[in-house]
Design a protein around this motif. Sequence first.
Motif, short mmCIF file in Angstrom:
data_model
loop_
_atom_site.label_atom_id
_atom_site.label_comp_id
_atom_site.label_asym_id
_atom_site.label_seq_id
_atom_site.Cartn_x
_atom_site.Cartn_y
_atom_site.Cartn_z
N ASP A 34 19.95 70.76 50.98
CA ASP A 34 20.45 71.31 52.25
C ASP A 34 20.22 70.34 53.40
O ASP A 34 21.07 70.22 54.30
CB ASP A 34 19.76 72.65 52.55
CG ASP A 34 20.13 73.73 51.55
OD1 ASP A 34 21.19 73.58 50.89
OD2 ASP A 34 19.38 74.72 51.42
N TYR A 35 19.09 69.65 53.38
CA TYR A 35 18.80 68.68 54.45
C TYR A 35 19.80 67.53 54.42
O TYR A 35 20.35 67.13 55.46
CB TYR A 35 17.37 68.16 54.29
CG TYR A 35 17.00 67.07 55.29
CD1 TYR A 35 16.64 67.39 56.59
CD2 TYR A 35 17.03 65.73 54.92
CE1 TYR A 35 16.32 66.40 57.50
CE2 TYR A 35 16.71 64.74 55.82
CZ TYR A 35 16.35 65.08 57.11
OH TYR A 35 16.03 64.09 58.02
N ILE A 36 20.05 66.98 53.21
CA ILE A 36 21.01 65.88 53.08
C ILE A 36 22.40 66.34 53.49
O ILE A 36 23.14 65.61 54.17
CB ILE A 36 21.00 65.33 51.64
CG1 ILE A 36 19.64 64.72 51.31
CG2 ILE A 36 22.10 64.30 51.45
CD1 ILE A 36 19.51 64.27 49.87
N ASP A 37 22.78 67.54 53.09
CA ASP A 37 24.10 68.08 53.43
C ASP A 37 24.25 68.23 54.95
O ASP A 37 25.31 67.95 55.51
CB ASP A 37 24.30 69.42 52.74
CG ASP A 37 25.69 69.99 52.97
OD1 ASP A 37 26.67 69.36 52.55
OD2 ASP A 37 25.79 71.07 53.60
N ALA A 38 23.18 68.67 55.61
CA ALA A 38 23.23 68.82 57.08
C ALA A 38 23.38 67.47 57.76
O ALA A 38 24.15 67.34 58.73
CB ALA A 38 21.96 69.53 57.56
N VAL A 39 22.67 66.46 57.26
CA VAL A 39 22.79 65.12 57.85
C VAL A 39 24.21 64.57 57.65
O VAL A 39 24.81 64.01 58.58
CB VAL A 39 21.76 64.16 57.22
CG1 VAL A 39 22.00 62.72 57.69
CG2 VAL A 39 20.34 64.60 57.58
N ILE A 40 24.77 64.77 56.45
CA ILE A 40 26.13 64.29 56.17
C ILE A 40 27.13 64.98 57.08
O ILE A 40 28.06 64.34 57.62
CB ILE A 40 26.48 64.53 54.69
CG1 ILE A 40 25.63 63.63 53.79
CG2 ILE A 40 27.96 64.26 54.44
CD1 ILE A 40 25.82 63.90 52.31
N SER A 41 26.97 66.28 57.29
CA SER A 41 27.89 67.02 58.17
C SER A 41 27.83 66.50 59.59
O SER A 41 28.86 66.40 60.27
CB SER A 41 27.55 68.51 58.13
OG SER A 41 27.68 69.04 56.83
N ARG A 42 26.62 66.17 60.07
CA ARG A 42 26.48 65.69 61.45
C ARG A 42 27.10 64.30 61.64
O ARG A 42 27.75 64.05 62.66
CB ARG A 42 25.01 65.67 61.86
CG ARG A 42 24.44 67.05 62.15
CD ARG A 42 23.13 66.96 62.93
NE ARG A 42 22.09 66.31 62.13
CZ ARG A 42 21.21 66.96 61.39
NH1 ARG A 42 21.26 68.28 61.32
NH2 ARG A 42 20.28 66.31 60.72
N ILE A 43 26.93 63.42 60.68
CA ILE A 43 27.45 62.06 60.87
C ILE A 43 28.93 61.97 60.51
O ILE A 43 29.61 61.00 60.91
CB ILE A 43 26.65 61.03 60.04
CG1 ILE A 43 26.82 61.27 58.53
CG2 ILE A 43 25.19 61.05 60.43
CD1 ILE A 43 26.15 60.22 57.67
N THR A 44 29.45 62.94 59.76
CA THR A 44 30.87 62.91 59.38
C THR A 44 31.76 63.19 60.58
O THR A 44 32.86 62.63 60.68
CB THR A 44 31.15 63.92 58.27
OG1 THR A 44 30.38 63.58 57.11
CG2 THR A 44 32.62 63.92 57.88
N LEU A 45 31.32 64.04 61.52
CA LEU A 45 32.15 64.36 62.69
C LEU A 45 32.46 63.13 63.53
O LEU A 45 33.65 62.83 63.75
CB LEU A 45 31.47 65.44 63.53
CG LEU A 45 32.23 65.84 64.80
CD1 LEU A 45 33.61 66.36 64.45
CD2 LEU A 45 31.45 66.86 65.61
N PRO A 46 31.47 62.37 64.02
CA PRO A 46 31.83 61.17 64.78
C PRO A 46 32.57 60.14 63.91
O PRO A 46 33.47 59.46 64.40
CB PRO A 46 30.48 60.61 65.25
CG PRO A 46 29.47 61.21 64.35
CD PRO A 46 30.00 62.56 63.97
N GLY A 47 32.20 60.05 62.62
CA GLY A 47 32.91 59.12 61.74
C GLY A 47 34.38 59.46 61.61
O GLY A 47 35.24 58.59 61.63
N SER A 48 34.68 60.76 61.47
CA SER A 48 36.08 61.18 61.34
C SER A 48 36.86 60.98 62.63
O SER A 48 38.04 60.60 62.60
CB SER A 48 36.14 62.65 60.92
OG SER A 48 35.55 63.48 61.91
N ILE A 49 36.21 61.21 63.77
CA ILE A 49 36.89 61.01 65.07
C ILE A 49 37.19 59.53 65.27
O ILE A 49 38.31 59.16 65.69
CB ILE A 49 36.02 61.55 66.21
CG1 ILE A 49 35.91 63.08 66.11
CG2 ILE A 49 36.60 61.15 67.57
CD1 ILE A 49 34.97 63.70 67.13
#
Length: 447
Positions: free
Chosen positions: A353-368
């Motif tokens: 869950d911790y790794i998934d939360a980190v991936i979700s947070r960094i994916t947003l700026p990466g996708s933008i």
Amino acid sequence: MKKFFTTLSNIWKIEDLRVRITNTLLFLLIYRVGTFVVLPGVNPASLNNKQQAEGIAGLLNMFAGGAFSHASIFALGVMPYISASIVVQLLGIAVPYFAKLQKEGESGRNKLNQWTRYLTIGITALQAIGYLKSQITAEQMEIANPYFTILNMCVLTAGTMFIMWLGEKITDKGIGNGISLIIMVGIIAALPGAFLSEFTSRNAGAGGLVTFLVEIVALVGVVMFTILIVQGTRKIAVQYAKRIVGNKQYGGVRQYIPLKVNAAGVMPIIFAQALMFIPATIAQFFPKAASNSVLMALSDYTSWGHNLLFAILIILFTYFYTAITVNPNQMAEDMKKNGGFIPGVKPGKTTADYIDAVISRITLPGSIFLAIIAIIPALASMVHVTSAFARFFGGTSLIILVGVVIDTLQQIESHLLMRHYDGLMKTGRIKGRTAIPSADGTSQPVI
């Protein structure tokens, strides 16, 4: 400058590296010569090579190094192989048989590679028929149908399989990833013509040379921005427990899991582009619907509506592709088996869950950021940059170029450091780049 020539001298001194670079250049030369060999039964004089293909045809022509518009034996390039690799990779997620093969090691990878080759033949044959029907007119044929279609379907399929073989040989006997380098060479082949076209246009009075210099500076800035996105990582500290076996101590060290800001690579742009070509396709098959204002806006790649929808699709596909390629549960399980844990986080589901939360947070700026890079070519066209030159301001082509160059330089630097030479950079080693998983489940720096 002295450092540069010293590095070149060191590269040439290493026999294995020298042979690999020479082999790579020879294989790429063979590929480039093949892009100018016209299909049998096609009149070369009837081909209008100066005409620039638009839409998806223009994208395929860029990836094929101009072979698509030249009616070459390599007209379809490696795109059928890329499509087959993606299909087999997705089957590995949805079908238990393919998922099992991905976990069987070398034997499983060999079977997946075989499936990919068979699927490539089928996809290439279908695309070859579509290419011959849509791109070759009756006036250009010197052989009557259906013999022309059957003959050139076999030739195009053989051409794609030969390019696959060249790519594998470059990977084995050369330097870098073969398929990636073939795509990169095809894209770079269009750069001199695009550069000259833009220079001629500006020199003729459309803004002057000052505007041209501003465009070059802007292009350098976009390239630097793309490198930041490709190289950006979020490191998660992992501590490994100490183990004493006999008189030796194992573990007890801290390592890092580098999570890419852009873990999906260029795939979200490719998926989004495929959907954005649907309105133009509808307009071709239904002429009456082409007058619809919404359809016209979505078909125009320079319109704000088109680019807004394109950016939203890229953001959504970035989340989707990251979710199916990065598995936090598997990472947490492997970490637990090897006696590793994230400081302050319990092993098992809590770690996942911790790794998934980190991936979700960094994916947003990466996708933008990925969406911004993707729409820059359209913005460049809005300020009257020629369409051929605007393609190098971002999008699929620029991300592929940056990724492949970094990956190849990293391999050259590894050879230098392994033999106790200095690396390519004064300030430190070249970092890795985003890799796209291949059909066998391993990371393959393609696109």
